[in-house]
Design a protein around this motif. Structure first.
Motif, PDB file in Angstrom:
ATOM      1  N   GLU A 180       0.751  -1.315   0.043  1.00 10.48           N
ATOM      2  CA  GLU A 180      -0.115  -0.059   0.037  1.00 10.48           C
ATOM      3  C   GLU A 180       0.797   1.307   0.143  1.00 10.48           C
ATOM      4  OE1 GLU A 180      -3.480   0.417  -0.426  1.00 10.48           O
ATOM      5  OE2 GLU A 180      -3.394  -1.672  -0.562  1.00 10.48           O
ATOM      6  N   ILE A 181       1.886   1.491   0.632  1.00  7.14           N
ATOM      7  CA  ILE A 181       2.783   2.394   0.936  1.00  7.14           C
ATOM      8  C   ILE A 181       3.715   2.510  -0.471  1.00  7.14           C
ATOM      9  CG2 ILE A 181       5.036   3.148   1.647  1.00  7.14           C
ATOM     10  CD1 ILE A 181       2.664   3.800   3.601  1.00  7.14           C
ATOM     11  N   ILE A 182       3.789   1.533  -1.263  1.00  5.60           N
ATOM     12  CA  ILE A 182       4.392   1.612  -2.718  1.00  5.60           C
ATOM     13  C   ILE A 182       3.659   2.291  -3.338  1.00  5.60           C
ATOM     14  CG2 ILE A 182       5.297   0.329  -4.568  1.00  5.60           C
ATOM     15  CD1 ILE A 182       6.353  -1.916  -2.572  1.00  5.60           C
ATOM     16  N   LYS A 183       2.180   1.846  -3.548  1.00  8.52           N
ATOM     17  CA  LYS A 183       1.217   2.549  -4.175  1.00  8.52           C
ATOM     18  C   LYS A 183       1.238   4.120  -3.891  1.00  8.52           C
ATOM     19  CE  LYS A 183      -2.546  -0.090  -3.498  1.00  8.52           C
ATOM     20  NZ  LYS A 183      -3.657  -0.522  -3.654  1.00  8.52           N
ATOM     21  N   ILE A 184       1.264   4.442  -2.761  1.00 10.00           N
ATOM     22  CA  ILE A 184       1.053   5.611  -2.282  1.00 10.00           C
ATOM     23  C   ILE A 184       2.503   6.653  -3.024  1.00 10.00           C
ATOM     24  CG2 ILE A 184       1.320   7.554  -0.334  1.00 10.00           C
ATOM     25  CD1 ILE A 184      -0.416   5.072   1.210  1.00 10.00           C
ATOM     26  N   ILE A 185       3.572   6.029  -2.624  1.00 11.09           N
ATOM     27  CA  ILE A 185       4.897   6.763  -3.141  1.00 11.09           C
ATOM     28  C   ILE A 185       4.915   6.943  -4.706  1.00 11.09           C
ATOM     29  CG2 ILE A 185       7.324   6.383  -3.438  1.00 11.09           C
ATOM     30  CD1 ILE A 185       7.172   4.581  -0.884  1.00 11.09           C
ATOM     31  N   ARG A 186       4.348   5.876  -5.352  1.00 15.27           N
ATOM     32  CA  ARG A 186       4.153   6.143  -7.032  1.00 15.27           C
ATOM     33  C   ARG A 186       3.162   7.126  -7.070  1.00 15.27           C
ATOM     34  NH1 ARG A 186       1.316   2.963 -10.765  1.00 15.27           N
ATOM     35  NH2 ARG A 186      -0.233   2.970  -9.061  1.00 15.27           N
ATOM     36  N   ASN A 187       2.051   7.268  -6.452  1.00 17.99           N
ATOM     37  CA  ASN A 187       1.021   8.290  -6.630  1.00 17.99           C
ATOM     38  C   ASN A 187       1.415   9.686  -6.402  1.00 17.99           C
ATOM     39  OD1 ASN A 187      -0.512   6.240  -7.634  1.00 17.99           O
ATOM     40  ND2 ASN A 187      -1.810   6.122  -5.518  1.00 17.99           N
ATOM     41  N   GLN A 188       2.779   9.632  -5.567  1.00 13.18           N
ATOM     42  CA  GLN A 188       3.246  10.897  -5.400  1.00 13.18           C
ATOM     43  C   GLN A 188       4.461  11.451  -6.214  1.00 13.18           C
ATOM     44  OE1 GLN A 188       3.934  11.740  -1.206  1.00 13.18           O
ATOM     45  NE2 GLN A 188       1.792  11.471  -0.596  1.00 13.18           N
ATOM     46  N   GLY A 189       4.334  10.641  -7.244  1.00 11.44           N
ATOM     47  CA  GLY A 189       5.465  11.073  -8.403  1.00 11.44           C
ATOM     48  C   GLY A 189       6.655  10.226  -8.556  1.00 11.44           C
ATOM     49  N   VAL A 190       6.921   9.395  -7.892  1.00 12.13           N
ATOM     50  CA  VAL A 190       8.326   8.603  -7.805  1.00 12.13           C
ATOM     51  C   VAL A 190       8.026   7.350  -8.279  1.00 12.13           C
ATOM     52  CG1 VAL A 190      10.123   7.224  -6.391  1.00 12.13           C
ATOM     53  CG2 VAL A 190       8.795   9.273  -5.253  1.00 12.13           C
ATOM     54  N   THR A 191       8.697   7.042  -9.818  1.00  9.29           N
ATOM     55  CA  THR A 191       8.944   5.997 -10.425  1.00  9.29           C
ATOM     56  C   THR A 191       9.495   4.713  -9.859  1.00  9.29           C
ATOM     57  OG1 THR A 191       9.157   7.177 -12.600  1.00  9.29           O
ATOM     58  CG2 THR A 191       9.465   5.050 -12.571  1.00  9.29           C
ATOM     59  N   ILE A 192       8.875   3.508 -10.008  1.00 11.36           N
ATOM     60  CA  ILE A 192       9.303   2.518  -9.089  1.00 11.36           C
ATOM     61  C   ILE A 192       9.594   1.107 -10.037  1.00 11.36           C
ATOM     62  CG2 ILE A 192       8.592   0.563  -7.356  1.00 11.36           C
ATOM     63  CD1 ILE A 192       6.993   2.895  -6.090  1.00 11.36           C
ATOM     64  N   LEU A 193      10.909   0.769  -9.661  1.00 14.61           N
ATOM     65  CA  LEU A 193      11.101  -0.403 -10.416  1.00 14.61           C
ATOM     66  C   LEU A 193      11.426  -1.563  -9.386  1.00 14.61           C
ATOM     67  CD1 LEU A 193      12.535  -2.443 -12.595  1.00 14.61           C
ATOM     68  CD2 LEU A 193      14.735  -1.286 -12.220  1.00 14.61           C
ATOM     69  N   LEU A 194      10.874  -2.729  -9.456  1.00 15.35           N
ATOM     70  CA  LEU A 194      10.392  -3.707  -8.446  1.00 15.35           C
ATOM     71  C   LEU A 194      10.650  -4.899  -8.825  1.00 15.35           C
ATOM     72  CD1 LEU A 194       8.788  -4.536  -5.660  1.00 15.35           C
ATOM     73  CD2 LEU A 194       6.517  -4.411  -6.694  1.00 15.35           C
ATOM     74  N   VAL A 195      11.587  -5.528  -7.805  1.00 14.40           N
ATOM     75  CA  VAL A 195      11.949  -6.998  -7.988  1.00 14.40           C
ATOM     76  C   VAL A 195      11.126  -7.875  -6.791  1.00 14.40           C
ATOM     77  CG1 VAL A 195      13.728  -8.706  -7.438  1.00 14.40           C
ATOM     78  CG2 VAL A 195      13.756  -7.010  -9.375  1.00 14.40           C
ATOM     79  N   GLU A 196      10.238  -8.655  -7.045  1.00 18.13           N
ATOM     80  CA  GLU A 196       9.543  -9.230  -6.031  1.00 18.13           C
ATOM     81  C   GLU A 196       9.300 -10.460  -6.194  1.00 18.13           C
ATOM     82  OE1 GLU A 196       7.780 -10.096  -2.878  1.00 18.13           O
ATOM     83  OE2 GLU A 196       8.414  -8.174  -3.062  1.00 18.13           O
TER      84      GLU A 196
END
Length: 258
Positions: A180-196
């Motif tokens: 949920e926090i990852i989604k919030i961070i993206r919604n605030q303008g930070v692009t994300i590359l995720l390995v999972e």
């Protein structure tokens, strides 16, 4: 959306053994791109190569961030350009406090007057850290350390946040909170590359996904399509587990995307 990170045909090796073979990927600005794959597939190697954490690598290929070459640059210079990295295993500074760990994440910044605002933002993402501000990081729970590691990375004010297995070792409740926090961070303008490895969670929040096998991408596409792909369902989402061995061989023969 424009491409923020462009990896082109990189090859990375350890002691003459290739870990990544001709890998290419694009990360679009403002979105979440996820890389899936089994243990040993080369996922973390790709991230470390992007961050300049493997000496004299990549051996071949190029890496561009916002149109500028970053392959061959020092890790600190890459961070200054706007990329932050949260490694697998968190790697917090155990003998520093929560506040001191966060401050370490801002060591490349010159705008020290804005740090108070950033501390407040991190504590709004992770209120538990505000309660632990003077506690040694080594005494935090695994979930709290993961929150701290993400918060520390965000203190550099990155344009691109790279996350390596953020849910590893966490309880289902904490996994849900982290995503949920990852989604919030993206919604605030930070692009994300995720390995999972939690494929269901990763694909559920991401825009584009790639699947890595033995150092090569074998499948890629919008996450909404990958979630409906029968092979992805079998090997990553837990459907038809009893047929997985047979299906795996079928998938290897297909090699539908290179």
């Amino acid at each position: 959306m424009s491409v923020l990170l462009e990896v082109k045909n990189i090859e990375t090796y350890y002691d003459l053994i290739y870990a990544v073979r001709g890998v290419s990927l694009s990360v679009e600005e403002g979105g979440i791109t996820t890389v899936l794959g089994n243990n040993g597939a080369g996922k973390s190697t790709i991230l470390k190569t992007i961050m300049g954490l493997i000496d004299d690598q990549p051996d071949k290929g190029t890496i561009e961030f916002d149109g500028k070459r970053i392959d061959g640059k020092e890790t600190e210079d890459i961070v200054r350009m706007g990329i932050a990295y949260v490694p697998e295993g968190r790697e917090v500074f155990n003998e520093l406090t929560v506040q001191e760990n966060l401050l370490m994440g801002a060591h490349t910044r010159k705008d020290r007057s804005a740090l108070k605002h950033d501390f407040e933002k991190i504590y709004s993402y992770f209120p538990i850290l505000a309660d632990r501000v003077n506690q040694w990081a080594g005494t935090l729970s695994g979930g709290e350390q993961q929150m701290l590691a993400i918060g520390r990375a965000l203190m550099s004010r990155p344009r691109l946040l790279i996350l390596d297995e953020p849910s590893l070792g966490l309880s289902p409740l904490l996994v849900k909170e982290i995503f949920e926090i990852i989604k919030i961070i993206r919604n605030q303008g930070v692009t994300i590359l995720l390995v999972e490895q939690n494929a269901r969670k990763a694909l559920g929040i991401s825009d584009f996904g790639l699947i890595l096998e033995n150092g090569r991408f074998v499948m890629a596409g919008p996450c909404c399509q990958l979630l409906e792909d029968q092979d992805v369902k079998e090997f990553y989402l837990g459907f038809k587990a009893q047929e997985s061995a047979k299906g795996y061989q079928r998938w290897k023969r297909k090699k539908r995307w290179r």
